[in-house]
Design a protein around this motif. Structure first.
Motif, PDB file in Angstrom:
ATOM      1  N   ALA A 106      -8.332   0.863   9.374  1.00 23.62           N
ATOM      2  CA  ALA A 106      -9.511   2.099   9.288  1.00 23.62           C
ATOM      3  C   ALA A 106      -8.583   3.302   9.183  1.00 23.62           C
ATOM      4  N   LEU A 107      -7.395   3.424   9.696  1.00 21.67           N
ATOM      5  CA  LEU A 107      -6.757   4.946   9.547  1.00 21.67           C
ATOM      6  C   LEU A 107      -6.177   4.783   8.195  1.00 21.67           C
ATOM      7  N   GLY A 108      -5.635   3.731   7.422  1.00 19.22           N
ATOM      8  CA  GLY A 108      -5.283   3.666   6.150  1.00 19.22           C
ATOM      9  C   GLY A 108      -6.333   4.169   5.257  1.00 19.22           C
ATOM     10  N   ALA A 109      -7.652   3.814   5.448  1.00 17.06           N
ATOM     11  CA  ALA A 109      -8.646   3.999   4.612  1.00 17.06           C
ATOM     12  C   ALA A 109      -8.916   5.459   4.938  1.00 17.06           C
ATOM     13  N   GLY A 110      -8.873   6.066   5.812  1.00 21.55           N
ATOM     14  CA  GLY A 110      -9.035   7.588   5.962  1.00 21.55           C
ATOM     15  C   GLY A 110      -7.907   8.281   5.537  1.00 21.55           C
ATOM     16  N   GLU A 111      -6.602   7.762   5.602  1.00 20.07           N
ATOM     17  CA  GLU A 111      -5.501   8.291   4.759  1.00 20.07           C
ATOM     18  C   GLU A 111      -5.650   8.499   3.329  1.00 20.07           C
ATOM     19  N   ILE A 112      -6.126   7.456   2.654  1.00 23.82           N
ATOM     20  CA  ILE A 112      -6.449   7.229   1.320  1.00 23.82           C
ATOM     21  C   ILE A 112      -7.386   8.178   0.931  1.00 23.82           C
ATOM     22  N   ALA A 113      -8.589   8.169   1.629  1.00 26.99           N
ATOM     23  CA  ALA A 113      -9.568   9.119   1.322  1.00 26.99           C
ATOM     24  C   ALA A 113      -9.033  10.922   1.339  1.00 26.99           C
ATOM     25  N   LEU A 114      -8.386  11.082   2.279  1.00 30.53           N
ATOM     26  CA  LEU A 114      -7.593  12.536   2.424  1.00 30.53           C
ATOM     27  C   LEU A 114      -7.024  12.614   1.261  1.00 30.53           C
ATOM     28  N   GLY A 115      -6.119  11.829   1.124  1.00 31.15           N
ATOM     29  CA  GLY A 115      -4.850  11.952   0.060  1.00 31.15           C
ATOM     30  C   GLY A 115      -5.439  11.989  -1.081  1.00 31.15           C
ATOM     31  N   ALA A 116      -6.223  11.175  -1.398  1.00 38.74           N
ATOM     32  CA  ALA A 116      -7.127  11.302  -2.927  1.00 38.74           C
ATOM     33  C   ALA A 116      -7.806  12.415  -3.030  1.00 38.74           C
TER      34      ALA A 116
ATOM     35  N   ARG B 107      -2.844  -3.455   4.524  1.00 36.37           N
ATOM     36  CA  ARG B 107      -2.203  -4.842   4.446  1.00 36.37           C
ATOM     37  C   ARG B 107      -2.011  -4.995   6.114  1.00 36.37           C
ATOM     38  N   SER B 108      -2.101  -4.297   6.925  1.00 38.76           N
ATOM     39  CA  SER B 108      -1.614  -4.592   8.276  1.00 38.76           C
ATOM     40  C   SER B 108      -2.789  -5.434   8.907  1.00 38.76           C
ATOM     41  N   SER B 109      -2.331  -6.293   9.840  1.00 38.58           N
ATOM     42  CA  SER B 109      -3.223  -7.222  10.509  1.00 38.58           C
ATOM     43  C   SER B 109      -4.087  -6.693  11.486  1.00 38.58           C
TER      44      SER B 109
ATOM     45  N   ARG C 246      10.916   7.271  22.700  1.00 40.30           N
ATOM     46  CA  ARG C 246      10.658   6.040  23.286  1.00 40.30           C
ATOM     47  C   ARG C 246      11.449   4.948  22.521  1.00 40.30           C
ATOM     48  N   ARG C 247      11.841   5.246  21.338  1.00 37.70           N
ATOM     49  CA  ARG C 247      12.834   4.541  20.438  1.00 37.70           C
ATOM     50  C   ARG C 247      11.912   3.392  19.962  1.00 37.70           C
ATOM     51  N   ALA C 248      10.618   3.775  19.756  1.00 41.98           N
ATOM     52  CA  ALA C 248       9.657   2.806  19.271  1.00 41.98           C
ATOM     53  C   ALA C 248       9.352   3.044  17.998  1.00 41.98           C
ATOM     54  N   ALA C 249       8.801   1.846  17.155  1.00 34.89           N
ATOM     55  CA  ALA C 249       8.488   2.155  15.737  1.00 34.89           C
ATOM     56  C   ALA C 249       6.896   2.677  15.479  1.00 34.89           C
ATOM     57  N   CYS C 250       6.690   3.137  14.363  1.00 37.81           N
ATOM     58  CA  CYS C 250       5.332   3.845  14.225  1.00 37.81           C
ATOM     59  C   CYS C 250       4.385   2.926  13.402  1.00 37.81           C
ATOM     60  N   GLY C 251       4.847   2.216  12.487  1.00 42.45           N
ATOM     61  CA  GLY C 251       3.823   1.545  11.597  1.00 42.45           C
ATOM     62  C   GLY C 251       3.368   2.508  10.516  1.00 42.45           C
ATOM     63  N   CYS C 252       4.111   3.528  10.137  1.00 51.07           N
ATOM     64  CA  CYS C 252       3.421   4.534   9.358  1.00 51.07           C
ATOM     65  C   CYS C 252       3.267   4.117   7.737  1.00 51.07           C
ATOM     66  N   PHE C 253       4.225   3.108   7.594  1.00 48.12           N
ATOM     67  CA  PHE C 253       3.760   2.472   6.277  1.00 48.12           C
ATOM     68  C   PHE C 253       3.828   0.935   6.340  1.00 48.12           C
ATOM     69  N   GLY C 254       2.933   0.479   7.110  1.00 47.53           N
ATOM     70  CA  GLY C 254       2.523  -0.594   7.487  1.00 47.53           C
ATOM     71  C   GLY C 254       3.406  -1.347   8.707  1.00 47.53           C
ATOM     72  N   GLU C 255       3.810  -2.474   8.482  1.00 49.87           N
ATOM     73  CA  GLU C 255       4.476  -3.398   9.392  1.00 49.87           C
ATOM     74  C   GLU C 255       5.853  -2.817   9.304  1.00 49.87           C
TER      75      GLU C 255
ATOM     76  N   VAL D 147       9.020   7.894   0.627  1.00 48.88           N
ATOM     77  CA  VAL D 147       8.871   6.709   1.338  1.00 48.88           C
ATOM     78  C   VAL D 147      10.121   6.124   1.852  1.00 48.88           C
ATOM     79  N   LEU D 148      11.132   5.941   1.178  1.00 52.15           N
ATOM     80  CA  LEU D 148      12.664   5.559   1.558  1.00 52.15           C
ATOM     81  C   LEU D 148      13.089   6.481   2.818  1.00 52.15           C
ATOM     82  N   VAL D 149      12.770   7.766   2.822  1.00 53.68           N
ATOM     83  CA  VAL D 149      13.098   8.468   3.989  1.00 53.68           C
ATOM     84  C   VAL D 149      12.429   7.970   5.314  1.00 53.68           C
ATOM     85  N   TYR D 150      11.176   7.629   5.191  1.00 56.15           N
ATOM     86  CA  TYR D 150      10.424   7.067   6.277  1.00 56.15           C
ATOM     87  C   TYR D 150      10.680   5.389   6.601  1.00 56.15           C
TER      88      TYR D 150
END
Length: 156
Positions: free
Chosen positions: A33-43, A25-27, A74-83, A140-143
């Protein structure tokens, strides 16, 4: 021993699918592309787990833990679960380390996936699937929610 690791291995596998789906869903194209790879490996891990796939899952979560540790400093966000604009938390790093460790343990013991769960007696399978779904949601809530809650509570 590997039967005991089946539910947590499924949690790690399906969590990767959820993360990947939210990245789609990310812009940013790279996130998609990373998301598609994650879905493929997870599935693949959930549906047809092999030792090699479990090792790949362990390596991926270990990589996530390292990246999360760097982003946390670095006190930065990761976007691990989208925006997501909240900085990475220690819980994020620890969760990734734990998920990688259990994927490695499943690789050593012999991973089992959805087929094993569905092969259990119906009541047992229903309880296991409900538990796995609840654990995926909680993780997911932990993240995603835990960092927001920590910032609100601690004022950091």
């Amino acid at each position: 021993m590997s039967a005991a690791l089946a539910p947590p291995f499924l949690v790690a596998s399906l969590l990767l699918c959820v993360s990947g789906a939210l990245k789609l869903r990310s812009s940013a194209r790279a996130m998609g592309a990373l998301g598609a790879g994650e879905i493929a490996l997870g599935a693949a891990c959930a549906v047809h787990p092999t030792r090699a796939l479990a090792v790949a899952l362990a390596v991926l979560y270990a990589s996530f833990a390292v990246v999360a540790a760097v982003l946390r400093r670095r006190r930065a966000a990761c976007g691990c679960f989208g925006e997501n604009d909240f900085p990475v938390s220690l819980a994020h790093v620890i969760a990734s380390e734990l998920l990688g460790t259990l994927a490695l343990a499943a690789a050593v013991a012999g991973p089992r996936g959805l087929g094993w769960v569905l092969g259990q007696p119906p009541a047992t399978a229903a309880v296991l699937l409900t538990g796995v779904a609840g654990a995926v949601y909680a993780t997911v809530l932990v993240y995603t929610v835990a960092p927001r809650a920590w910032v609100a509570w601690s004022g950091e």
